[in-house]
Design a protein around this motif. Structure first.
Motif, mmCIF file in Angstrom:
data_model
loop_
_atom_site.group_PDB
_atom_site.id
_atom_site.type_symbol
_atom_site.label_atom_id
_atom_site.label_comp_id
_atom_site.label_asym_id
_atom_site.label_seq_id
_atom_site.Cartn_x
_atom_site.Cartn_y
_atom_site.Cartn_z
ATOM 1 N N VAL A 45 19.428 -56.085 2.930
ATOM 2 C CA VAL A 45 18.672 -55.862 4.174
ATOM 3 C C VAL A 45 17.181 -55.751 3.879
ATOM 4 N N THR A 46 16.821 -55.100 2.793
ATOM 5 C CA THR A 46 15.408 -54.976 2.407
ATOM 6 C C THR A 46 14.825 -56.349 2.098
ATOM 7 N N ALA A 47 15.558 -57.156 1.334
ATOM 8 C CA ALA A 47 15.089 -58.510 1.012
ATOM 9 C C ALA A 47 14.946 -59.342 2.284
ATOM 10 N N ALA A 48 15.940 -59.271 3.161
ATOM 11 C CA ALA A 48 15.896 -60.042 4.405
ATOM 12 C C ALA A 48 14.730 -59.613 5.284
ATOM 13 N N SER A 49 14.466 -58.335 5.320
ATOM 14 C CA SER A 49 13.356 -57.825 6.122
ATOM 15 C C SER A 49 12.025 -58.382 5.612
ATOM 16 N N GLU A 50 11.848 -58.381 4.300
ATOM 17 C CA GLU A 50 10.628 -58.922 3.695
ATOM 18 C C GLU A 50 10.489 -60.417 3.983
ATOM 19 N N LEU A 51 11.586 -61.143 3.825
ATOM 20 C CA LEU A 51 11.538 -62.594 4.022
ATOM 21 C C LEU A 51 11.339 -62.956 5.492
ATOM 22 N N GLY A 108 6.537 -58.853 -1.915
ATOM 23 C CA GLY A 108 7.477 -59.459 -0.977
ATOM 24 C C GLY A 108 8.419 -60.456 -1.612
ATOM 25 N N LEU A 109 7.919 -61.583 -2.096
ATOM 26 C CA LEU A 109 8.786 -62.614 -2.669
ATOM 27 C C LEU A 109 9.406 -62.178 -3.986
ATOM 28 N N SER A 110 8.612 -61.625 -4.876
ATOM 29 C CA SER A 110 9.161 -61.214 -6.171
ATOM 30 C C SER A 110 10.134 -60.056 -5.998
ATOM 31 N N GLY A 111 9.827 -59.147 -5.087
ATOM 32 C CA GLY A 111 10.729 -58.032 -4.820
ATOM 33 C C GLY A 111 12.030 -58.511 -4.214
ATOM 34 N N ALA A 112 11.941 -59.424 -3.255
ATOM 35 C CA ALA A 112 13.153 -59.974 -2.636
ATOM 36 C C ALA A 112 14.015 -60.665 -3.690
ATOM 37 N N ARG A 113 13.395 -61.384 -4.593
ATOM 38 C CA ARG A 113 14.136 -62.091 -5.645
ATOM 39 C C ARG A 113 14.921 -61.107 -6.515
ATOM 40 N N ARG A 114 14.325 -59.967 -6.817
ATOM 41 C CA ARG A 114 15.006 -58.964 -7.646
ATOM 42 C C ARG A 114 16.158 -58.274 -6.922
ATOM 43 N N LEU A 115 16.116 -58.224 -5.596
ATOM 44 C CA LEU A 115 17.107 -57.479 -4.822
ATOM 45 C C LEU A 115 18.396 -58.258 -4.546
ATOM 46 N N VAL A 116 18.381 -59.572 -4.746
ATOM 47 C CA VAL A 116 19.547 -60.399 -4.436
ATOM 48 C C VAL A 116 20.121 -61.010 -5.705
ATOM 49 N N ASP A 117 21.306 -61.602 -5.584
ATOM 50 C CA ASP A 117 21.947 -62.222 -6.747
ATOM 51 C C ASP A 117 21.498 -63.661 -6.955
ATOM 52 N N ASP A 118 21.342 -64.403 -5.866
ATOM 53 C CA ASP A 118 20.890 -65.793 -5.943
ATOM 54 C C ASP A 118 19.655 -65.945 -5.073
ATOM 55 N N PHE A 119 18.647 -66.634 -5.597
ATOM 56 C CA PHE A 119 17.378 -66.800 -4.889
ATOM 57 C C PHE A 119 16.860 -68.207 -5.155
ATOM 58 N N ALA A 120 16.481 -68.905 -4.086
ATOM 59 C CA ALA A 120 15.878 -70.230 -4.242
ATOM 60 C C ALA A 120 14.734 -70.349 -3.250
ATOM 61 N N LEU A 121 13.630 -70.920 -3.695
ATOM 62 C CA LEU A 121 12.455 -71.088 -2.852
ATOM 63 C C LEU A 121 11.989 -72.528 -2.953
ATOM 64 N N GLU A 122 11.815 -73.154 -1.790
ATOM 65 C CA GLU A 122 11.280 -74.514 -1.723
ATOM 66 C C GLU A 122 10.059 -74.472 -0.824
ATOM 67 N N SER A 123 8.947 -74.980 -1.314
ATOM 68 C CA SER A 123 7.731 -74.989 -0.514
ATOM 69 C C SER A 123 6.708 -75.904 -1.149
ATOM 70 N N ALA A 124 5.807 -76.361 -0.313
ATOM 71 C CA ALA A 124 4.671 -77.140 -0.775
ATOM 72 C C ALA A 124 3.571 -76.976 0.258
ATOM 73 N N ALA A 125 2.359 -77.081 -0.197
ATOM 74 C CA ALA A 125 1.220 -76.944 0.708
ATOM 75 C C ALA A 125 1.372 -77.916 1.876
ATOM 76 N N GLY A 126 1.291 -77.384 3.084
ATOM 77 C CA GLY A 126 1.383 -78.194 4.287
ATOM 78 C C GLY A 126 2.787 -78.584 4.710
ATOM 79 N N ALA A 127 3.804 -78.139 3.967
ATOM 80 C CA ALA A 127 5.168 -78.594 4.244
ATOM 81 C C ALA A 127 6.129 -77.479 4.632
ATOM 82 N N GLY A 128 5.647 -76.266 4.858
ATOM 83 C CA GLY A 128 6.537 -75.172 5.215
ATOM 84 C C GLY A 128 7.238 -74.583 4.012
ATOM 85 N N THR A 129 8.080 -73.601 4.286
ATOM 86 C CA THR A 129 8.765 -72.863 3.221
ATOM 87 C C THR A 129 10.211 -72.613 3.613
ATOM 88 N N LYS A 130 11.087 -72.680 2.616
ATOM 89 C CA LYS A 130 12.506 -72.372 2.798
ATOM 90 C C LYS A 130 12.923 -71.460 1.651
#
Length: 138
Positions: A45-51, A108-130
C-alpha cells in the motif's frame, strides 16, 4: 511482466488526490484478499501510494491497473501505474536514493522498489512512464 493480472483486475483513473486514495484502498483490499501478511499489505500500500502520487504529480495523471496474480503456485497482487507525462530522462538517476526532480525527499521510486518483490519501470523523455509492481504472499 511478473504474471498476468487475473479476473480481479480493476482500473482506477488517477486525476486527483481522491483518486490516489481510491488506488491505495483498492490495493489494500486486494492485498487482504490475496492473503498477504499485515506487514506485506502495508509495504504494498505504501509503494502504491507513492507510485499513484508520482503518476498524478509528475505524470500529470494517468491510471492504475491492479489485480491478483498467480505464478508458480503463489498468489500476489500486481499493479501497473501508467501516465502520458514527460517521462523520465534518466531512469538510473531517478532510482537513486535522495534524487528528486521536485521538492520531495527523493525516496519515491527507490523506496517503492524496495517495498515490493517485483519492480519494473519503463520510461523515456516525452514518452510517459509505466511502473509495474508485484507483492507475493509468503
Amino acid at each position: 511482466m511478473t504474471g498476468s493480472v487475473g479476473e480481479t483486475e480493476q482500473t482506477v483513473p488517477i486525476m486527483s488526490n481522491d483518486d490516489v486514495v481510491r488506488a491505495r484502498q483498492l490495493v489494500r483490499t486486494l492485498a487482504q484478499q490475496a492473503g498477504l501478511s499485515l506487514v506485506d499489505q502495508t509495504k504494498l500500500v505504501t509503494a502504491a501510494s507513492e507510485l499513484a502520487r508520482n503518476t498524478l504529480v509528475y505524470g500529470g495523471g494517468g491510471a492504475m491497473h491492479c489485480g491478483t496474480v498467480r505464478r508458480d503456485g503463489r498468489k500476489g497482487v500486481h499493479a501497473v501505474f501508467e501516465d502520458s507525462g514527460p517521462g523520465i530522462p534518466d531512469i538510473h538517476l531517478a532510482l537513486t536514493d535522495g534524487w528528486t526532480s521536485g521538492g520531495g525527499l527523493g525516496l519515491g521510486l527507490s523506496g517503492a522498489r524496495r517495498l515490493v518483490d517485483d519492480f519494473a519501470l519503463e520510461s523515456a523523455a516525452g514518452a510517459g512512464t509505466k511502473v509495474s509492481v508485484t507483492k507475493w504472499r509468503r
